[in-house]
Design an enzyme around this catalytic site. Structure first.
Site, PDB file in Angstrom:
ATOM      1  N   VAL A   1       1.018 -10.498   7.310  1.00 20.48           N
ATOM      2  CA  VAL A   1       1.654 -11.743   6.651  1.00 20.48           C
ATOM      3  C   VAL A   1       2.281 -12.364   7.472  1.00 20.48           C
ATOM      4  O   VAL A   1       2.720 -13.238   7.267  1.00 20.48           O
ATOM      5  CB  VAL A   1       2.219 -11.747   5.658  1.00 20.48           C
ATOM      6  CG1 VAL A   1       1.008 -11.004   4.139  1.00 20.48           C
ATOM      7  CG2 VAL A   1       2.355  -9.943   5.945  1.00 20.48           C
TER       8      VAL A   1
ATOM      9  N   TYR B   1      16.763  -5.373  13.266  1.00 19.52           N
ATOM     10  CA  TYR B   1      16.685  -5.840  11.992  1.00 19.52           C
ATOM     11  C   TYR B   1      17.841  -6.230  10.795  1.00 19.52           C
ATOM     12  O   TYR B   1      17.528  -7.137   9.976  1.00 19.52           O
ATOM     13  CB  TYR B   1      16.423  -4.324  11.700  1.00 19.52           C
ATOM     14  CG  TYR B   1      15.888  -3.935   9.965  1.00 19.52           C
ATOM     15  CD1 TYR B   1      14.354  -3.987  10.221  1.00 19.52           C
ATOM     16  CD2 TYR B   1      16.844  -2.932   9.601  1.00 19.52           C
ATOM     17  CE1 TYR B   1      14.364  -3.530   8.927  1.00 19.52           C
ATOM     18  CE2 TYR B   1      16.571  -2.875   7.775  1.00 19.52           C
ATOM     19  CZ  TYR B   1      14.919  -2.823   7.569  1.00 19.52           C
ATOM     20  OH  TYR B   1      14.609  -2.425   6.571  1.00 19.52           O
TER      21      TYR B   1
ATOM     22  N   SER C   1      17.976  -5.935   2.622  1.00 15.63           N
ATOM     23  CA  SER C   1      18.119  -4.244   2.939  1.00 15.63           C
ATOM     24  C   SER C   1      19.445  -4.811   3.439  1.00 15.63           C
ATOM     25  O   SER C   1      20.998  -5.633   3.564  1.00 15.63           O
ATOM     26  CB  SER C   1      17.970  -4.314   4.258  1.00 15.63           C
ATOM     27  OG  SER C   1      18.840  -3.116   5.017  1.00 15.63           O
TER      28      SER C   1
ATOM     29  N   SER D   1       0.700  -1.188  -0.142  1.00 17.87           N
ATOM     30  CA  SER D   1       0.346  -0.153   0.049  1.00 17.87           C
ATOM     31  C   SER D   1       0.712   0.965  -0.027  1.00 17.87           C
ATOM     32  O   SER D   1       0.223   2.250  -0.385  1.00 17.87           O
ATOM     33  CB  SER D   1      -1.304   0.047   1.352  1.00 17.87           C
ATOM     34  OG  SER D   1      -0.065  -0.126   2.008  1.00 17.87           O
TER      35      SER D   1
END
Length: 248
Positions: free
Chosen positions: A69, A160, A147, A19
């Site tokens: 998800v 992360y 990333s 989105s």
């Protein structure tokens, strides 16, 4: 459609976290190549609807589909809806992710678990869910959004780093096991990209430290996603899109 774009007519693509940001750019790129696109969102229904409208106004087909998800039951329902409304998923782009900046001194177990669930477990769940359809037709393209933090220090935190490094391992594992079935699995690893999540990067003047002297654009990442979707001989690879900040 540009001459170098893959022909995705009669193909169905699902983009998780589609989105906004990179996901939005990927949805539009896949649609421009002819794919019918399922735009997954978790909360931003109006923004997903706007992308669907934009694709339809350009003559394409698209639907918005809500799902968290990182939750198996949501993924199962999402895939069922996409298959019933558009058809078997040919192209899966695992783009959904989270990246809350947390220093090691205050990082909690809950935040670590949430980051791995959203960034890594979700790719596993979605991949497992689309594989039966891809295997039946012996064709599929899976692209995972990694990333630069997977192989570098990064700015977000060790949670992360771990999630994105795991995603690249997942990519190679699936690629090795699916190549003979006509299914490629690759990762695209953006560096600093000028999206809604880039405010901390701008505040830290990250662009000045990049060899190209600027942040990347979401469309530049989408171009690379489209490239690997269109190439059946590239699999198990991580393609960096980072302005020269590191070399793999």
């Amino acid at each position: 459609m540009p001459a170098h774009s893959p022909d995705l007519n009669d193909r169905v693509a699902l983009v998780t976290g589609g989105s906004r940001g990179i996901g939005r750019a990927v949805c539009l790129s896949l649609a421009s190549a002819g794919a019918a696109v399922a735009v997954n969102y978790r909360q931003r229904e109006s923004e997903a609807a706007q992308i669907v409208e934009q694709i339809e106004n350009a003559g394409g087909r698209a639907i918005a589909v809500q799902a968290d998800v990182s939750v198996a039951s949501d993924v199962k329902a999402m895939i069922g809806e996409v298959e019933s409304r558009l058809g078997v998923v040919d192209v899966l782009v695992n783009n959904a992710g989270t990246g809350t900046i947390v220093d090691i001194d205050i990082l909690t177990e809950a935040e670590f678990d949430r980051t791995l669930a959203v960034n890594l477990k979700s790719a596993f769940l979605c991949t497992q869910a689309v594989l039966p359809g891809m295997r039946a037709q012996r064709w599929g393209r899976i692209v995972n959004l990694s990333s630069a933090a997977a192989r570098g220090a990064g700015l977000v935190g060790v949670h992360y780093n771990a999630s994105k490094a795991g995603l690249e391992g997942l990519t190679r594992g699936y690629a090795a096991r699916l190549a003979r079935e006509g299914i490629t699995v690759n990762a695209v690893a953006p560096g600093p990209i000028d999206t809604e999540m880039a405010a901390p990067l701008k505040a830290a003047n990250v662009a000045e430290r990049l060899p190209v002297g600027r942040l990347g654009e979401a469309d530049e990442v989408a171009q690379v996603v489209l490239m690997v979707v269109g190439n059946g001989f590239v699999t198990g690879q991580t393609i960096p899109v980072n302005g020269g900040v590191s070399f793999i």
